[in-house]
Design a protein around this motif. Structure first.
Motif, PDB file in Angstrom:
ATOM      1  N   ASN A 115      39.244  50.808  18.693  1.00  0.00           N
ATOM      2  CA  ASN A 115      40.212  49.726  18.741  1.00  0.00           C
ATOM      3  C   ASN A 115      41.483  50.178  18.057  1.00  0.00           C
ATOM      4  OD1 ASN A 115      41.558  47.330  18.832  1.00  0.00           O
ATOM      5  ND2 ASN A 115      39.773  46.111  18.274  1.00  0.00           N
ATOM      6  N   GLY A 175      44.324  48.393  18.272  1.00  0.00           N
ATOM      7  CA  GLY A 175      45.212  47.253  18.135  1.00  0.00           C
ATOM      8  C   GLY A 175      45.860  46.784  19.419  1.00  0.00           C
ATOM      9  N   PRO A 220      45.056  45.218  23.052  1.00  0.00           N
ATOM     10  CA  PRO A 220      43.911  44.620  23.746  1.00  0.00           C
ATOM     11  C   PRO A 220      43.647  45.273  25.099  1.00  0.00           C
ATOM     12  CG  PRO A 220      45.814  43.195  23.860  1.00  0.00           C
ATOM     13  CD  PRO A 220      46.177  44.292  22.932  1.00  0.00           C
ATOM     14  N   GLY A 221      42.375  45.354  25.448  1.00  0.00           N
ATOM     15  CA  GLY A 221      42.011  45.842  26.773  1.00  0.00           C
ATOM     16  C   GLY A 221      42.023  47.352  26.896  1.00  0.00           C
ATOM     17  N   PHE A 245      34.441  39.065  35.176  1.00  0.00           N
ATOM     18  CA  PHE A 245      35.851  39.428  35.067  1.00  0.00           C
ATOM     19  C   PHE A 245      36.017  40.921  34.837  1.00  0.00           C
ATOM     20  CE2 PHE A 245      37.030  34.995  34.580  1.00  0.00           C
ATOM     21  CZ  PHE A 245      38.220  35.011  35.277  1.00  0.00           C
ATOM     22  N   TYR A 269      38.281  43.613  37.123  1.00  0.00           N
ATOM     23  CA  TYR A 269      39.339  44.477  36.593  1.00  0.00           C
ATOM     24  C   TYR A 269      38.981  45.948  36.715  1.00  0.00           C
ATOM     25  CZ  TYR A 269      41.462  40.283  34.874  1.00  0.00           C
ATOM     26  OH  TYR A 269      42.034  39.062  34.808  1.00  0.00           O
ATOM     27  N   ALA A 291      45.541  41.592  37.282  1.00  0.00           N
ATOM     28  CA  ALA A 291      45.698  40.574  36.238  1.00  0.00           C
ATOM     29  C   ALA A 291      46.885  39.669  36.538  1.00  0.00           C
ATOM     30  CB  ALA A 291      45.879  41.235  34.873  1.00  0.00           C
ATOM     31  N   TYR A 318      53.945  44.702  30.122  1.00  0.00           N
ATOM     32  CA  TYR A 318      52.940  45.487  29.444  1.00  0.00           C
ATOM     33  C   TYR A 318      52.769  46.872  30.064  1.00  0.00           C
ATOM     34  CZ  TYR A 318      48.923  45.106  26.369  1.00  0.00           C
ATOM     35  OH  TYR A 318      48.048  45.260  25.343  1.00  0.00           O
ATOM     36  N   ILE A 319      53.347  47.077  31.243  1.00  0.00           N
ATOM     37  CA  ILE A 319      53.122  48.329  31.983  1.00  0.00           C
ATOM     38  C   ILE A 319      53.502  49.581  31.179  1.00  0.00           C
ATOM     39  CG2 ILE A 319      53.897  49.684  33.992  1.00  0.00           C
ATOM     40  CD1 ILE A 319      53.704  47.206  35.664  1.00  0.00           C
ATOM     41  N   VAL A 345      53.514  50.173  27.985  1.00  0.00           N
ATOM     42  CA  VAL A 345      52.497  50.405  26.949  1.00  0.00           C
ATOM     43  C   VAL A 345      51.252  51.013  27.579  1.00  0.00           C
ATOM     44  CG1 VAL A 345      51.063  49.318  25.198  1.00  0.00           C
ATOM     45  CG2 VAL A 345      53.353  48.436  25.636  1.00  0.00           C
ATOM     46  N   MET A 403      51.036  52.610  30.320  1.00  0.00           N
ATOM     47  CA  MET A 403      51.282  53.960  30.849  1.00  0.00           C
ATOM     48  C   MET A 403      51.070  55.008  29.758  1.00  0.00           C
ATOM     49  SD  MET A 403      54.507  53.663  33.446  1.00  0.00           S
ATOM     50  CE  MET A 403      54.537  55.385  33.944  1.00  0.00           C
ATOM     51  N   PHE A 416      58.124  56.334  33.610  1.00  0.00           N
ATOM     52  CA  PHE A 416      57.928  55.626  32.351  1.00  0.00           C
ATOM     53  C   PHE A 416      59.269  55.212  31.752  1.00  0.00           C
ATOM     54  CE2 PHE A 416      57.977  55.894  27.734  1.00  0.00           C
ATOM     55  CZ  PHE A 416      57.161  54.810  27.453  1.00  0.00           C
ATOM     56  N   TYR A 435      62.381  46.866  28.022  1.00  0.00           N
ATOM     57  CA  TYR A 435      62.569  46.705  26.583  1.00  0.00           C
ATOM     58  C   TYR A 435      64.035  46.689  26.144  1.00  0.00           C
ATOM     59  CZ  TYR A 435      57.598  47.187  25.979  1.00  0.00           C
ATOM     60  OH  TYR A 435      56.256  46.977  26.046  1.00  0.00           O
ATOM     61  N   LEU A 484      39.822  38.759  22.914  1.00  0.00           N
ATOM     62  CA  LEU A 484      40.899  39.750  22.820  1.00  0.00           C
ATOM     63  C   LEU A 484      42.227  39.091  22.464  1.00  0.00           C
ATOM     64  CD1 LEU A 484      40.157  42.159  25.786  1.00  0.00           C
ATOM     65  CD2 LEU A 484      39.992  42.634  23.368  1.00  0.00           C
ATOM     66  N   HIS A 508      48.442  40.835  18.427  1.00  0.00           N
ATOM     67  CA  HIS A 508      49.427  40.599  17.377  1.00  0.00           C
ATOM     68  C   HIS A 508      50.212  39.327  17.654  1.00  0.00           C
ATOM     69  CE1 HIS A 508      48.846  44.277  15.207  1.00  0.00           C
ATOM     70  NE2 HIS A 508      48.815  44.947  16.342  1.00  0.00           N
ATOM     71  N   LEU A 523      42.664  36.280  29.420  1.00  0.00           N
ATOM     72  CA  LEU A 523      42.315  36.385  30.842  1.00  0.00           C
ATOM     73  C   LEU A 523      41.163  35.473  31.256  1.00  0.00           C
ATOM     74  CD1 LEU A 523      42.805  40.162  31.581  1.00  0.00           C
ATOM     75  CD2 LEU A 523      44.130  38.277  32.442  1.00  0.00           C
TER      76      LEU A 523
END
Lengths: 165, 129
Positions: free
Chosen positions: A29, A31, A33-34, A75, A79, A121, A133-134, A136, A138, B20, B28, B88, B93, B105
């Motif tokens: 983990n 930090g 998620p997923g 789920f 995914y 998702a 989120y993409i 991150v 990647m 990327f 961002y 999750l 954060h 989800l």
């Protein structure tokens, strides 16, 4: 020959299932998620090289459905399937060109696994903002893909002769 | 199978880096500012809009049951509890910047930070009705 192939594919599926199980035991983990290591993808990369694209798809599909029912939930299956489909298509295609190193292919597999999951998702939660989120995912996909690629390459160079007949 | 990384690999990884960077700048660099309020959506429908400036605790209900509990404290939102099995969203954060999200989800709950005031847009219509 046919029997040998069936036995070997069953062996790969069993091994992938074990990897899925081991992964649930490792507390990985960071930090975000997923994010998972994706140990079972070692088998996906390996299977693409040993058998080919179609067989790798069959092995991954069986592994995801079985491990989903054993250790996860519905789920999780959706995914994982969407991620694995995109990642296998990309890896299969790159492998067919015969131009690229196994580690590069695995990195692409890792990145596209995550992208496939985030696309599904987006449809499931009907919110397109999570595409934020993409980037991150990647980065994470690149690192897990690199790790999986290195391990896969070491396995491949040592076992290719065993499976060559 | 190539035994060593070569030129082809370099180009392919370079392409990945370019993709990327495009995504990164797009998402961002143009969008990093503190948000003013959060929008909660459940199952794709807007559930409510809450100001980040006020400390509050929001119980998100679906079909009469509380499925998630959201907390806003010191201008930051975080998920306090959830009925989903993996939790999750609780581990995620706290969020406060524009477009940051918390996603649950299994319960289809999405919390997004926006830059609007709570009293803009739809809410005026809701009051004047």
């Amino acid at each position: 020959m046919q029997n040998k192939k069936i036995t070997r594919m069953a062996f790969f599926t069993a091994l992938a299932l074990i990897f899925s199980y081991i992964e649930t035991l490792i507390p990985f983990n960071i930090g975000i998620p997923g994010v998972k290591l994706g140990l079972a993808n070692i088998i996906a990369v390996w299977a693409i090289y040993v058998f080919g694209f179609k067989e790798a798809v069959a092995i991954s599909f069986l592994r995801i459905v079985l491990s989903g029912f054993l250790f996860g939930n519905v789920f999780g299956i959706i995914y994982s399937l969407s991620g694995a489909t995109l990642s296998l298509i990309v890896m299969g295609f790159l492998k067919e060109t015969n131009l690229f190193h196994c580690i590069t292919i695995s990195i692409y597999g890792g990145v596209f696994h995550n992208i496939g999951q985030i696309i599904v998702a987006m449809f499931i939660v009907e919110n397109y903002k999570i595409s934020y989120y993409i980037p991150v995912l990647m980065i994470v996909g690149t690192f897990t893909g690199l790790l999986i690629g290195i391990v896969s390459f070491e396995i491949l160079t040592r076992t290719m002769s065993v499976f060559k007949d | 199978m190539p035994q060593k990384m070569g030129k082809n690999d370099f180009f392919l990884l370079f392409a990945l880096a370019i993709i990327f960077i495009i995504f990164f700048t797009f998402f961002y660099l143009f969008e990093v500012k503190e948000g003013k309020s959060i929008i909660v959506t459940v199952n794709g429908k807007e559930y409510g809009k809450y100001e980040l400036a006020t400390n509050q605790s929001i119980k998100i209900k679906y079909n009469g049951k509380v499925i998630n509990e959201l907390q806003i404290k010191d201008g930051k939102a975080s998920m306090q509890s959830a009925t989903c099995p993996d939790k999750l969203c609780v581990k995620q954060h706290e969020i406060s910047k524009k477009n940051e999200t918390i996603v649950c989800l299994p319960n289809k709950v999405v919390v997004t930070v926006v830059y609007d005031d709570v009293n803009n847009g739809d809410n005026i219509d809701a009051i004047s009705k």
